[in-house]
Design an enzyme around this catalytic site. Structure first.
Site, PDB file in Angstrom:
ATOM      1  N   LYS A  22       0.834  -1.209   0.000  1.00  0.00           N
ATOM      2  CA  LYS A  22       0.000   0.000   0.000  1.00  0.00           C
ATOM      3  C   LYS A  22       0.870   1.262   0.000  1.00  0.00           C
ATOM      4  CE  LYS A  22      -1.824   1.663   4.046  1.00  0.00           C
ATOM      5  NZ  LYS A  22      -1.566   3.084   4.298  1.00  0.00           N
ATOM      6  N   ASN A  23       1.839   1.317   0.926  1.00  0.00           N
ATOM      7  CA  ASN A  23       2.576   2.572   1.084  1.00  0.00           C
ATOM      8  C   ASN A  23       3.588   2.835  -0.031  1.00  0.00           C
ATOM      9  OD1 ASN A  23       1.020   3.183   3.251  1.00  0.00           O
ATOM     10  ND2 ASN A  23       2.518   2.555   4.801  1.00  0.00           N
ATOM     11  N   ARG A  92      -3.518  10.196   3.668  1.00  0.00           N
ATOM     12  CA  ARG A  92      -2.272  10.909   3.896  1.00  0.00           C
ATOM     13  C   ARG A  92      -1.515  11.130   2.592  1.00  0.00           C
ATOM     14  NH1 ARG A  92       0.216  14.057   7.710  1.00  0.00           N
ATOM     15  NH2 ARG A  92       2.430  13.647   7.861  1.00  0.00           N
ATOM     16  N   CYS A 116      -4.927   8.158   8.912  1.00  0.00           N
ATOM     17  CA  CYS A 116      -5.412   7.664  10.205  1.00  0.00           C
ATOM     18  C   CYS A 116      -5.123   8.660  11.318  1.00  0.00           C
ATOM     19  CB  CYS A 116      -4.735   6.336  10.534  1.00  0.00           C
ATOM     20  SG  CYS A 116      -5.341   4.950   9.576  1.00  0.00           S
ATOM     21  N   ARG A 121       0.550  14.363  13.271  1.00  0.00           N
ATOM     22  CA  ARG A 121       0.992  14.186  11.891  1.00  0.00           C
ATOM     23  C   ARG A 121       1.169  15.501  11.107  1.00  0.00           C
ATOM     24  NH1 ARG A 121      -1.705   8.955   9.213  1.00  0.00           N
ATOM     25  NH2 ARG A 121       0.402   8.705   8.425  1.00  0.00           N
ATOM     26  N   ILE A 123       3.005  18.430   8.685  1.00  0.00           N
ATOM     27  CA  ILE A 123       3.697  18.264   7.396  1.00  0.00           C
ATOM     28  C   ILE A 123       4.812  19.311   7.249  1.00  0.00           C
ATOM     29  CG2 ILE A 123       1.671  17.208   6.318  1.00  0.00           C
ATOM     30  CD1 ILE A 123       1.270  19.830   4.741  1.00  0.00           C
ATOM     31  N   GLN A 125       8.003  19.246   7.655  1.00  0.00           N
ATOM     32  CA  GLN A 125       9.247  18.866   6.970  1.00  0.00           C
ATOM     33  C   GLN A 125       9.078  18.877   5.447  1.00  0.00           C
ATOM     34  OE1 GLN A 125      12.285  18.372   8.823  1.00  0.00           O
ATOM     35  NE2 GLN A 125      10.779  19.437  10.065  1.00  0.00           N
ATOM     36  N   ASP A 304       3.800   0.375  12.256  1.00  0.00           N
ATOM     37  CA  ASP A 304       2.566  -0.144  11.645  1.00  0.00           C
ATOM     38  C   ASP A 304       2.260  -1.575  12.090  1.00  0.00           C
ATOM     39  OD1 ASP A 304       2.403   2.272  10.382  1.00  0.00           O
ATOM     40  OD2 ASP A 304       3.104   1.547   8.446  1.00  0.00           O
ATOM     41  N   ILE A 326       7.026   6.570  17.522  1.00  0.00           N
ATOM     42  CA  ILE A 326       6.763   7.356  16.296  1.00  0.00           C
ATOM     43  C   ILE A 326       5.497   8.218  16.441  1.00  0.00           C
ATOM     44  CG2 ILE A 326       6.478   7.245  13.767  1.00  0.00           C
ATOM     45  CD1 ILE A 326       9.130   5.981  14.539  1.00  0.00           C
ATOM     46  N   ARG A 396      -9.217  -0.184   3.891  1.00  0.00           N
ATOM     47  CA  ARG A 396      -8.321   0.779   3.256  1.00  0.00           C
ATOM     48  C   ARG A 396      -6.947   0.169   2.995  1.00  0.00           C
ATOM     49  NH1 ARG A 396      -6.735   5.389   6.601  1.00  0.00           N
ATOM     50  NH2 ARG A 396      -5.163   5.318   4.994  1.00  0.00           N
TER      51      ARG A 396
HETATM   52  N1  EPU Z   1       6.452  14.175  11.356  1.00  0.00           N
HETATM   53  C1  EPU Z   1       6.566  15.501  11.696  1.00  0.00           C
HETATM   54  N2  EPU Z   1       6.680  16.403  10.682  1.00  0.00           N
HETATM   55  C2  EPU Z   1       6.647  16.042   9.377  1.00  0.00           C
HETATM   56  C3  EPU Z   1       6.522  14.682   9.044  1.00  0.00           C
HETATM   57  C4  EPU Z   1       6.421  13.755  10.061  1.00  0.00           C
HETATM   58  O1  EPU Z   1       6.579  15.877  12.865  1.00  0.00           O
HETATM   59  O2  EPU Z   1       6.719  16.931   8.510  1.00  0.00           O
HETATM   60  C5  EPU Z   1       6.311  13.156  12.431  1.00  0.00           C
HETATM   61  C6  EPU Z   1       4.950  12.481  12.368  1.00  0.00           C
HETATM   62  O3  EPU Z   1       3.977  13.199  13.080  1.00  0.00           O
HETATM   63  C7  EPU Z   1       5.231  11.123  12.953  1.00  0.00           C
HETATM   64  C8  EPU Z   1       6.655  10.841  12.500  1.00  0.00           C
HETATM   65  O4  EPU Z   1       7.237  12.109  12.192  1.00  0.00           O
HETATM   66  O5  EPU Z   1       5.186  11.208  14.341  1.00  0.00           O
HETATM   67  C9  EPU Z   1       6.779   9.915  11.306  1.00  0.00           C
HETATM   68  O6  EPU Z   1       6.031  10.407  10.226  1.00  0.00           O
HETATM   69  P1  EPU Z   1       6.321  10.019   8.710  1.00  0.00           P
HETATM   70  O7  EPU Z   1       6.324  11.270   7.906  1.00  0.00           O
HETATM   71  O8  EPU Z   1       7.517   9.134   8.626  1.00  0.00           O
HETATM   72  O9  EPU Z   1       5.038   9.169   8.335  1.00  0.00           O
HETATM   73  P2  EPU Z   1       4.061   9.328   7.111  1.00  0.00           P
HETATM   74  O10 EPU Z   1       4.832   9.529   5.862  1.00  0.00           O
HETATM   75  O11 EPU Z   1       2.983  10.260   7.441  1.00  0.00           O
HETATM   76  C10 EPU Z   1       4.112   6.773   6.482  1.00  0.00           C
HETATM   77  C11 EPU Z   1       3.082   5.712   6.308  1.00  0.00           C
HETATM   78  C12 EPU Z   1       2.515   5.335   7.683  1.00  0.00           C
HETATM   79  C13 EPU Z   1       3.654   4.877   8.586  1.00  0.00           C
HETATM   80  C14 EPU Z   1       4.748   5.957   8.653  1.00  0.00           C
HETATM   81  C15 EPU Z   1       5.962   5.518   9.452  1.00  0.00           C
HETATM   82  C16 EPU Z   1       2.169   6.222   4.135  1.00  0.00           C
HETATM   83  C17 EPU Z   1       1.039   6.700   3.336  1.00  0.00           C
HETATM   84  N3  EPU Z   1       2.016   6.211   5.461  1.00  0.00           N
HETATM   85  O12 EPU Z   1       3.423   7.879   7.063  1.00  0.00           O
HETATM   86  O13 EPU Z   1       1.636   4.249   7.436  1.00  0.00           O
HETATM   87  O14 EPU Z   1       3.156   4.674   9.882  1.00  0.00           O
HETATM   88  O15 EPU Z   1       5.172   6.297   7.318  1.00  0.00           O
HETATM   89  O16 EPU Z   1       6.494   4.352   8.929  1.00  0.00           O
HETATM   90  O17 EPU Z   1       3.193   5.810   3.611  1.00  0.00           O
HETATM   91  C18 EPU Z   1      -0.158   2.800   7.921  1.00  0.00           C
HETATM   92  O18 EPU Z   1       0.092   2.212   6.843  1.00  0.00           O
HETATM   93  O19 EPU Z   1      -0.936   2.334   8.796  1.00  0.00           O
HETATM   94  C19 EPU Z   1       0.493   4.083   8.186  1.00  0.00           C
HETATM   95  C20 EPU Z   1       0.045   4.941   9.087  1.00  0.00           C
END
Ligand code: EPU
Length: 418
Positions: A22-23, A92, A116, A121, A123, A125, A304, A326, A396
């Protein structure tokens, strides 16, 4: 309302074939918009997140043809339009469109992405990466207006190895002028998969799988064919079920290296696992020892799988500790597991689990995707009937979960109730 009805305690035997990740797919599909022409993506999971991406592509004028597990994307008529909030807040990954539209048109309007509810979460960065690459950002409530006169490669030091920010920086960097260096990049296999796709499209990227990714910008990208890697989280979820109920259960079409942290942990707990080149066989011995886990970025224990793993720990002997590093809010399954008979205490971002405890079926709610998977695992080991509501969260992320589990002997069905 649709619910999942599970009658527990059935042994699982036979084979489960793992779908595309999925990701990976949710990043690779938007990435196809960087190419001028046709891209074919195979091994795309048939899940509702992909349906939403398909809707978004069509909204942007892109031609999409889906057949079983492949998707053909033709960007000839791609138009840059603000993506409506109803589409962007459904998942996301919608913010990958921010990056590709910015890279192609130097202007994008989009709302805050969904996903989720497992933490705040932010954005920041991703937005910082866009700014460093030359964009200016106006925020109007949840709407972002992002513009760049030119996009120029630079060094992007990420505060944390964020998966999404790494992907967004790569997507923009491929079409930016000059060299982009992402420091403290995420190393998840899904990012390597994206880099493989972009390389086939003509991008020049080095450092795949390391914390420093270097991109040498190119003017144009072309379409290609690509096959999505197997979903390590889906594979991990079924492997956990196998540790509890497997009777020589085969988990097929996997990349064992991507599951190593999990399989090492399960073996340490006493599970019987045979690991082969692209499949594993797991047999429940009924005697699992408790253990401790801490979630970390790849190659650490994946967040996850934390919630599915907690369901397993309720059946392991002794006291287990879980530290979630995380997300702040990834324990919403716990009250429901306790309602089923588990003994779990939440202390800040850690859990203390005492097991084994007998679980009994009841009505529970899937508050998010992996919480839903956790409750489903609990339902499979519980005595009696478990009813899970809000199952859209589960659908999903897990392709044909009812069919896959029914095929190996589980008693599970989707029912419509009032
Ligand atoms: N974070 C920040 N600022 C940012 C980005 C992230 O503070 O600009 C924090 C987040 O709040 C979180 C941590 O850093 O606490 C990690 O976030 P990351 O950006 O790595 O996660 P993501 O890209 O939003 C993806 C997967 C998630 C998975 C995470 C970590 C997708 C669509 N989602 O999320 O998948 O948990 O990486 O491996 O790729 C799931 O599949 O159930 C799922 C939630």
């Amino acid at each position: 309302m649709k619910v999942l009805k599970i009658t527990g305690n059935e042994k699982l035997t036979g084979s489960i074939r793992i779908s595309g990740a999925k990701n990976s797919a949710v990043a690779i599909i938007p990435a196809a918009l960087l190419a001028e022409g046709e891209t074919t993506i195979c091994n795309v999971p048939n899940i509702s997140d992909i349906d939403i991406l398909e809707e978004t592509l069509k909204y942007l004028g892109v031609s999409v043809k889906r057949a079983s597990e492949s998707i053909l994307i033709d960007t000839k008529n791609l138009k840059n339009k603000p993506i409506p909030e109803e589409l962007s807040n459904k998942l996301r990954a919608s913010y990958y469109f921010m990056a590709v539209l910015l890279a192609r048109f130097k202007y994008v309007e989009m709302y805050f992405p969904g996903g989720c509810q497992i933490g705040s979460r932010p954005i920041d960065q991703t937005l910082k990466a866009f700014e460093l690459l030359g964009a200016t950002i106006k925020e109007e409530g949840c709407l972002f207006k992002i513009e760049a006169k030119e996009l120029k490669g630079t060094t992007i030091p990420l505060k944390m190895p964020s998966v999404g920010a790494t992907i967004n920086a790569i997507l923009v960097g491929t079409l930016a002028e000059g060299e982009t260096i992402i420091e403290n990049a995420a190393r998840e296999p899904e990012i390597e998969d994206l880099i493989d796709l972009l390389t086939k499209m003509g991008a020049v990227i080095t450092g795949k799988g390391t914390s420093t990714i270097k991109i040498c910008g190119v003017k144009k990208l072309k379409g290609c064919n690509h096959e999505v890697i197997p979903d390590r989280i889906e594979a991990g979820t079924y492997t956990i079920m196998g540790a509890l109920l497997g009777n020589y259960l085969k988990i097929d079409n996997i990349i064992p290296k991507h599951l190593k942290t999990l399989t090492d942990k399960l073996q340490e707990m006493g599970a019987n696992i045979e690991i082969h080149r692209d499949y594993l066989i797991i047999d429940s011995q009924g005697k699992l020892q408790g253990t401790n886990i801490e979630t970390h970025e790849y190659p650490g224990f994946p967040t996850d799988l934390q919630q599915p793993f907690v369901a397993l720990l309720t059946q392991a002997k002794g006291v287990s500790n879980v530290l979630e590093t995380i997300y702040e809010n990834r324990f919403m399954n716990i009250p429901y597991l306790n309602q089923m008979g588990a003994n779990i205490h939440i202390e800040g971002n850690s859990l203390i689990i005492t097991g084994p405890t007998k679980l009994t079926g009841t009505m529970v709610k899937a508050t998010d995707l992996r919480a839903g998977a956790s409750l489903l695992i609990a339902g499979l080991v519980a005595t009696g009937e478990t009813i899970i509501t809000d199952i859209n969260h589960i659908l999903r992320g897990y392709e044909e979960i009812v069919e896959k589990l029914t095929n190996v002997g589980a008693k599970i069905e989707i029912e419509e109730i009032q």
